[in-house]
Scaffold this motif. Structure first.
Motif, PDB file in Angstrom:
ATOM      1  N   LEU A  53      -2.399 -64.598 -41.859  1.00 38.64           N
ATOM      2  CA  LEU A  53      -3.426 -65.489 -41.323  1.00 38.64           C
ATOM      3  C   LEU A  53      -2.798 -66.658 -40.576  1.00 38.64           C
ATOM      4  O   LEU A  53      -3.317 -67.097 -39.543  1.00 38.64           O
ATOM      5  CB  LEU A  53      -4.312 -66.003 -42.456  1.00 38.64           C
ATOM      6  CG  LEU A  53      -5.204 -64.970 -43.161  1.00 38.64           C
ATOM      7  CD1 LEU A  53      -5.943 -65.617 -44.327  1.00 38.64           C
ATOM      8  CD2 LEU A  53      -6.177 -64.339 -42.183  1.00 38.64           C
ATOM      9  N   THR A  54      -1.690 -67.165 -41.093  1.00 36.96           N
ATOM     10  CA  THR A  54      -0.997 -68.265 -40.423  1.00 36.96           C
ATOM     11  C   THR A  54      -0.506 -67.842 -39.044  1.00 36.96           C
ATOM     12  O   THR A  54      -0.714 -68.550 -38.043  1.00 36.96           O
ATOM     13  CB  THR A  54       0.188 -68.749 -41.277  1.00 36.96           C
ATOM     14  OG1 THR A  54      -0.282 -69.164 -42.561  1.00 36.96           O
ATOM     15  CG2 THR A  54       0.916 -69.899 -40.595  1.00 36.96           C
ATOM     16  N   LEU A  55       0.155 -66.683 -38.979  1.00 35.55           N
ATOM     17  CA  LEU A  55       0.665 -66.188 -37.700  1.00 35.55           C
ATOM     18  C   LEU A  55      -0.478 -65.894 -36.740  1.00 35.55           C
ATOM     19  O   LEU A  55      -0.388 -66.198 -35.547  1.00 35.55           O
ATOM     20  CB  LEU A  55       1.508 -64.931 -37.937  1.00 35.55           C
ATOM     21  CG  LEU A  55       2.124 -64.281 -36.685  1.00 35.55           C
ATOM     22  CD1 LEU A  55       3.045 -65.253 -35.971  1.00 35.55           C
ATOM     23  CD2 LEU A  55       2.881 -63.006 -37.060  1.00 35.55           C
ATOM     24  N   TRP A  58      -0.350 -89.000 -38.628  1.00 32.45           N
ATOM     25  CA  TRP A  58      -1.782 -89.078 -38.315  1.00 32.45           C
ATOM     26  C   TRP A  58      -2.270 -87.826 -37.582  1.00 32.45           C
ATOM     27  O   TRP A  58      -3.327 -87.271 -37.906  1.00 32.45           O
ATOM     28  CB  TRP A  58      -2.091 -90.324 -37.496  1.00 32.45           C
ATOM     29  CG  TRP A  58      -3.549 -90.383 -37.129  1.00 32.45           C
ATOM     30  CD1 TRP A  58      -4.120 -90.157 -35.917  1.00 32.45           C
ATOM     31  CD2 TRP A  58      -4.638 -90.655 -38.029  1.00 32.45           C
ATOM     32  NE1 TRP A  58      -5.474 -90.261 -35.992  1.00 32.45           N
ATOM     33  CE2 TRP A  58      -5.826 -90.565 -37.285  1.00 32.45           C
ATOM     34  CE3 TRP A  58      -4.709 -90.952 -39.383  1.00 32.45           C
ATOM     35  CZ2 TRP A  58      -7.083 -90.769 -37.851  1.00 32.45           C
ATOM     36  CZ3 TRP A  58      -5.968 -91.154 -39.960  1.00 32.45           C
ATOM     37  CH2 TRP A  58      -7.123 -91.061 -39.200  1.00 32.45           C
ATOM     38  N   ASN A  59      -1.524 -87.374 -36.586  1.00 30.34           N
ATOM     39  CA  ASN A  59      -1.914 -86.155 -35.872  1.00 30.34           C
ATOM     40  C   ASN A  59      -1.867 -84.934 -36.790  1.00 30.34           C
ATOM     41  O   ASN A  59      -2.694 -84.027 -36.671  1.00 30.34           O
ATOM     42  CB  ASN A  59      -1.012 -85.931 -34.664  1.00 30.34           C
ATOM     43  CG  ASN A  59      -1.366 -86.842 -33.505  1.00 30.34           C
ATOM     44  OD1 ASN A  59      -2.396 -87.511 -33.523  1.00 30.34           O
ATOM     45  ND2 ASN A  59      -0.514 -86.876 -32.491  1.00 30.34           N
ATOM     46  N   PHE A  60      -0.897 -84.919 -37.700  1.00 30.97           N
ATOM     47  CA  PHE A  60      -0.836 -83.839 -38.681  1.00 30.97           C
ATOM     48  C   PHE A  60      -2.101 -83.846 -39.532  1.00 30.97           C
ATOM     49  O   PHE A  60      -2.714 -82.798 -39.791  1.00 30.97           O
ATOM     50  CB  PHE A  60       0.413 -84.011 -39.550  1.00 30.97           C
ATOM     51  CG  PHE A  60       0.589 -82.954 -40.597  1.00 30.97           C
ATOM     52  CD1 PHE A  60       0.186 -81.637 -40.378  1.00 30.97           C
ATOM     53  CD2 PHE A  60       1.162 -83.270 -41.820  1.00 30.97           C
ATOM     54  CE1 PHE A  60       0.347 -80.655 -41.355  1.00 30.97           C
ATOM     55  CE2 PHE A  60       1.321 -82.309 -42.807  1.00 30.97           C
ATOM     56  CZ  PHE A  60       0.911 -81.004 -42.569  1.00 30.97           C
ATOM     57  N   PHE A  61      -2.525 -85.034 -39.949  1.00 27.68           N
ATOM     58  CA  PHE A  61      -3.725 -85.166 -40.763  1.00 27.68           C
ATOM     59  C   PHE A  61      -4.972 -84.711 -39.999  1.00 27.68           C
ATOM     60  O   PHE A  61      -5.782 -83.927 -40.509  1.00 27.68           O
ATOM     61  CB  PHE A  61      -3.878 -86.621 -41.212  1.00 27.68           C
ATOM     62  CG  PHE A  61      -5.128 -86.901 -41.986  1.00 27.68           C
ATOM     63  CD1 PHE A  61      -5.234 -86.536 -43.318  1.00 27.68           C
ATOM     64  CD2 PHE A  61      -6.208 -87.543 -41.393  1.00 27.68           C
ATOM     65  CE1 PHE A  61      -6.388 -86.795 -44.047  1.00 27.68           C
ATOM     66  CE2 PHE A  61      -7.362 -87.814 -42.102  1.00 27.68           C
ATOM     67  CZ  PHE A  61      -7.454 -87.431 -43.433  1.00 27.68           C
ATOM     68  N   THR A  62      -5.145 -85.199 -38.780  1.00 25.13           N
ATOM     69  CA  THR A  62      -6.357 -84.880 -38.017  1.00 25.13           C
ATOM     70  C   THR A  62      -6.410 -83.400 -37.644  1.00 25.13           C
ATOM     71  O   THR A  62      -7.459 -82.763 -37.754  1.00 25.13           O
ATOM     72  CB  THR A  62      -6.439 -85.737 -36.749  1.00 25.13           C
ATOM     73  OG1 THR A  62      -5.254 -85.542 -35.951  1.00 25.13           O
ATOM     74  CG2 THR A  62      -6.583 -87.196 -37.088  1.00 25.13           C
ATOM     75  N   SER A  73      -8.820 -76.878 -41.080  1.00 22.77           N
ATOM     76  CA  SER A  73      -9.141 -76.372 -42.414  1.00 22.77           C
ATOM     77  C   SER A  73     -10.619 -76.514 -42.743  1.00 22.77           C
ATOM     78  O   SER A  73     -11.179 -75.684 -43.469  1.00 22.77           O
ATOM     79  CB  SER A  73      -8.301 -77.096 -43.465  1.00 22.77           C
ATOM     80  OG  SER A  73      -8.553 -78.487 -43.466  1.00 22.77           O
ATOM     81  N   SER A  74     -11.279 -77.553 -42.227  1.00 22.55           N
ATOM     82  CA  SER A  74     -12.685 -77.782 -42.573  1.00 22.55           C
ATOM     83  C   SER A  74     -13.584 -76.651 -42.087  1.00 22.55           C
ATOM     84  O   SER A  74     -14.604 -76.348 -42.710  1.00 22.55           O
ATOM     85  CB  SER A  74     -13.165 -79.116 -42.003  1.00 22.55           C
ATOM     86  OG  SER A  74     -13.088 -79.119 -40.590  1.00 22.55           O
ATOM     87  N   GLY A  75     -13.223 -76.022 -40.989  1.00 29.60           N
ATOM     88  CA  GLY A  75     -14.031 -74.919 -40.470  1.00 29.60           C
ATOM     89  C   GLY A  75     -13.426 -73.550 -40.696  1.00 29.60           C
ATOM     90  O   GLY A  75     -13.926 -72.554 -40.166  1.00 29.60           O
ATOM     91  N   SER A  76     -12.371 -73.488 -41.499  1.00 24.11           N
ATOM     92  CA  SER A  76     -11.643 -72.221 -41.663  1.00 24.11           C
ATOM     93  C   SER A  76     -12.457 -71.157 -42.398  1.00 24.11           C
ATOM     94  O   SER A  76     -12.386 -69.976 -42.065  1.00 24.11           O
ATOM     95  CB  SER A  76     -10.324 -72.476 -42.405  1.00 24.11           C
ATOM     96  OG  SER A  76     -10.566 -73.038 -43.684  1.00 24.11           O
ATOM     97  N   VAL A 109      -0.517 -74.161 -40.100  1.00 21.65           N
ATOM     98  CA  VAL A 109      -0.500 -74.016 -38.639  1.00 21.65           C
ATOM     99  C   VAL A 109      -0.334 -75.378 -37.968  1.00 21.65           C
ATOM    100  O   VAL A 109       0.353 -75.499 -36.946  1.00 21.65           O
ATOM    101  CB  VAL A 109      -1.798 -73.329 -38.159  1.00 21.65           C
ATOM    102  CG1 VAL A 109      -1.898 -73.362 -36.640  1.00 21.65           C
ATOM    103  CG2 VAL A 109      -1.841 -71.886 -38.650  1.00 21.65           C
ATOM    104  N   SER A 110      -0.944 -76.407 -38.550  1.00 22.31           N
ATOM    105  CA  SER A 110      -0.867 -77.747 -37.964  1.00 22.31           C
ATOM    106  C   SER A 110       0.539 -78.323 -38.018  1.00 22.31           C
ATOM    107  O   SER A 110       0.827 -79.312 -37.328  1.00 22.31           O
ATOM    108  CB  SER A 110      -1.839 -78.689 -38.683  1.00 22.31           C
ATOM    109  OG  SER A 110      -3.165 -78.208 -38.583  1.00 22.31           O
ATOM    110  N   LEU A 111       1.408 -77.733 -38.815  1.00 16.87           N
ATOM    111  CA  LEU A 111       2.794 -78.190 -38.850  1.00 16.87           C
ATOM    112  C   LEU A 111       3.515 -77.928 -37.527  1.00 16.87           C
ATOM    113  O   LEU A 111       4.524 -78.569 -37.233  1.00 16.87           O
ATOM    114  CB  LEU A 111       3.553 -77.496 -39.989  1.00 16.87           C
ATOM    115  CG  LEU A 111       3.404 -78.103 -41.386  1.00 16.87           C
ATOM    116  CD1 LEU A 111       4.080 -77.212 -42.421  1.00 16.87           C
ATOM    117  CD2 LEU A 111       4.003 -79.507 -41.431  1.00 16.87           C
TER     118      LEU A 111
END
Length: 280
Positions: free
Chosen positions: A37-39, A95-99, A105-108, A133-135
């Protein structure tokens, strides 16, 4: 397990293990699905885009320039002897990592509704894979900052070895908020409109475009109720030679609040997970 319906047919009912030990064992057994799923999300994210990964470079650079002009040149806020662009980019890393992680994730769960209603696997894999993925954007922003530090001849000192600790501290509110909002978004679909508003508001109450030193001392502890304050201050302390003050009571408060957010988010997600297939 098999169960018999009213018309006499045998149907297969797939249900998760309810015991915590079995659940986390299932998470480990489905680790290949997690990486799949990550890829997949990484490939889809930049598919059919005009400039692809370059968006991850342009966005932080544009934001850094705008904040540096507004807060550094016009407002002339203090930067504690650090070049203002470095002060901003060091804060934008967490901050960008957080946003990005919270938005994804909220809509995953909604985005993977077809998969969730067909087979059983620990549903926590879905929002967690979105966070990983956001990393990608985080690593790209970190590379941008490394280039800028060479440009300004402002290389970090020994404090940089503490950066993984503050990255781990950033994971707590990210994972906690991600689990909360991914669950709430399933039950109440209008929460998808609330997340962008909260992130926009959070940008103004977090020390992204300015240093925390401008906050009066008597308000520092109250200001630290925002979990990202301690994370951002920690990143600046680790990357900018300790030029930004490290408020230890604030860091401790952020750690406690982030841990509570993580624990309650996990509890609420597990509670929602049991009825997920019925309400999604």
């Amino acid at each position: 397990m098999e169960m018999e319906t009213q018309n006499g047919r045998q149907e297969l009912l797939i249900e998760p293990n309810r015991q915590a030990l079995h659940y986390w064992r299932d998470v480990w057994e489905y680790r290949e699905l997690f990486w799949f799923l990550t890829l997949r999300d990484i490939l889809v994210r930049y598919k059919q885009t005009a400039i692809g990964v370059a968006w991850s470079v342009i966005r932080p650079l544009v934001t850094m320039v705008v904040f540096s002009i507004i807060f550094g040149m016009f407002a002339k806020l203090p930067s504690n002897g650090v070049p203002y662009p470095l002060l901003v980019i060091a804060a934008m890393l967490p901050w960008n990592f957080f946003t990005n992680a919270l938005s994804e994730s909220s809509g995953s769960l909604i985005g993977n509704a077809n998969l969730l209603t067909k087979v059983y696997f620990p549903r926590i894999i879905v929002p967690c894979s979105s966070i990983i993925v956001s990393l990608i954007d985080f690593v790209i922003s970190l590379a941008i900052m490394a280039v800028m530090m060479f440009w300004y001849d402002y290389l970090p000192d020994w404090r940089v070895v503490t950066l993984p600790l503050f990255l781990l501290l950033a994971f707590l509110p990210i994972a906690g908020a991600g689990l909360w909002f991914s669950s709430l978004n399933v039950k109440y679909r209008d929460f998808r409109y609330l997340v962008p508003f909260l992130l926009q508001f959070g940008l103004y109450v977090s020390p992204v475009g300015f240093a925390s030193s401008i906050v009066p001392e008597k308000w520092r502890l109250l200001y630290a109720l925002n979990p990202m304050v301690g994370v951002i201050d920690g990143f600046r302390w680790a990357l900018l030679k300790g030029s930004s003050e490290l408020n230890l009571p604030g860091i401790l408060l952020s750690t406690v609040l982030s841990s509570v957010l993580m624990i309650t988010g996990l509890w609420f997600f597990r509670k929602t997970e049991r009825i997920l297939a019925d309400v999604i």
